[in-house]
Scaffold this active site. Structure first.
Site, short mmCIF file in Angstrom:
data_model
loop_
_atom_site.label_atom_id
_atom_site.label_comp_id
_atom_site.label_asym_id
_atom_site.label_seq_id
_atom_site.Cartn_x
_atom_site.Cartn_y
_atom_site.Cartn_z
N VAL A 153 32.78 -20.04 29.83
CA VAL A 153 34.21 -20.02 30.11
C VAL A 153 34.39 -20.59 31.52
O VAL A 153 33.67 -20.21 32.44
CB VAL A 153 34.79 -18.60 30.03
N GLY B 130 37.07 -13.28 33.60
CA GLY B 130 37.64 -11.99 33.97
C GLY B 130 38.82 -11.58 33.11
O GLY B 130 39.47 -10.58 33.41
N GLY C 70 38.43 -11.27 29.65
CA GLY C 70 37.91 -10.78 28.38
C GLY C 70 37.60 -11.87 27.36
O GLY C 70 37.29 -11.56 26.21
N ILE C 71 37.67 -13.14 27.77
CA ILE C 71 37.43 -14.24 26.82
C ILE C 71 35.98 -14.23 26.35
O ILE C 71 35.71 -14.39 25.16
CB ILE C 71 37.81 -15.59 27.46
N PRO D 170 26.43 -11.45 36.61
CA PRO D 170 27.64 -11.11 35.84
C PRO D 170 27.41 -11.18 34.33
O PRO D 170 27.88 -10.31 33.59
CB PRO D 170 28.66 -12.16 36.28
N TYR E 27 26.24 -8.38 29.06
CA TYR E 27 25.37 -8.21 27.91
C TYR E 27 24.83 -6.78 27.84
O TYR E 27 24.74 -6.19 26.76
CB TYR E 27 24.23 -9.22 27.94
N LYS E 28 24.48 -6.20 28.99
CA LYS E 28 24.02 -4.81 29.01
C LYS E 28 25.15 -3.88 28.58
O LYS E 28 24.92 -2.91 27.84
CB LYS E 28 23.49 -4.44 30.38
#
Length: 154
Positions: free
Chosen positions: A84, A90, A92-93, A123, A128-129
């Site tokens: 993105v 930031g 939520g895409i 980031p 992913y975590k």
């Protein structure tokens, strides 16, 4: 901000390649992108892609993936690139793109979803975590470029 996420078409390949090049620059490897729009057109049966498009038709993000077969588990979805543009992060895409990928994995009876992340991309690792990904630091990539493929011998 109004945007739509949709399946990419051949008309999007130029914008997708632009995003791939931006991602390569972000990953400090712009010289490693050799793909072209023409090559993407020739090989389009090998991959699928979601694009994020603003109301003015500007493409600001994408998730490019393909199906693979892993001997230990079977059919899998491999996410090659999720990107993105910086100005649109930031919102939520990326999370929304991941949700669509996991829906595709479920619909296609995949046994695994896999992708790679650079160990310094904090980031992305955090996202992913947060999603519950198992991040494996044990395996190393083994790559051969086209010249190495043609020169290969043991």
């Amino acid at each position: 901000m109004n945007y739509t996420i949709r399946k990419a078409t051949e008309n999007d390949f130029e914008a997708i390649l632009g995003l791939i090049k931006e991602l390569a620059a972000f990953e400090n490897a712009p010289e490693k992108v050799f793909n072209t729009v023409e090559q993407m057109k020739e090989e389009q049966e090998l991959f699928q892609c979601y694009v994020v498009e603003l109301d003015d038709r500007k493409i600001i993000g994408m998730a490019l993936y393909y199906f693979a077969y892993y001997t230990w588990v079977g059919k899998s979805l491999y996410l090659d690139d999720l990107y993105v543009k910086k100005a649109y992060r930031g919102h939520g895409i990326g999370s929304e793109l991941l949700e669509l990928l996991f829906e595709a994995a479920k619909e296609n009876n995949c046994k695994r979803v896999r992708w790679q992340v650079l160990n310094w991309n904090e980031p992305a690792i955090a996202l992913y975590k947060k999603c519950g990904a198992d991040i494996d630091n044990e395996w190393s990539n083994c790559d051969f470029d086209v010249n190495q493929i043609h020169a290969f011998k043991i």
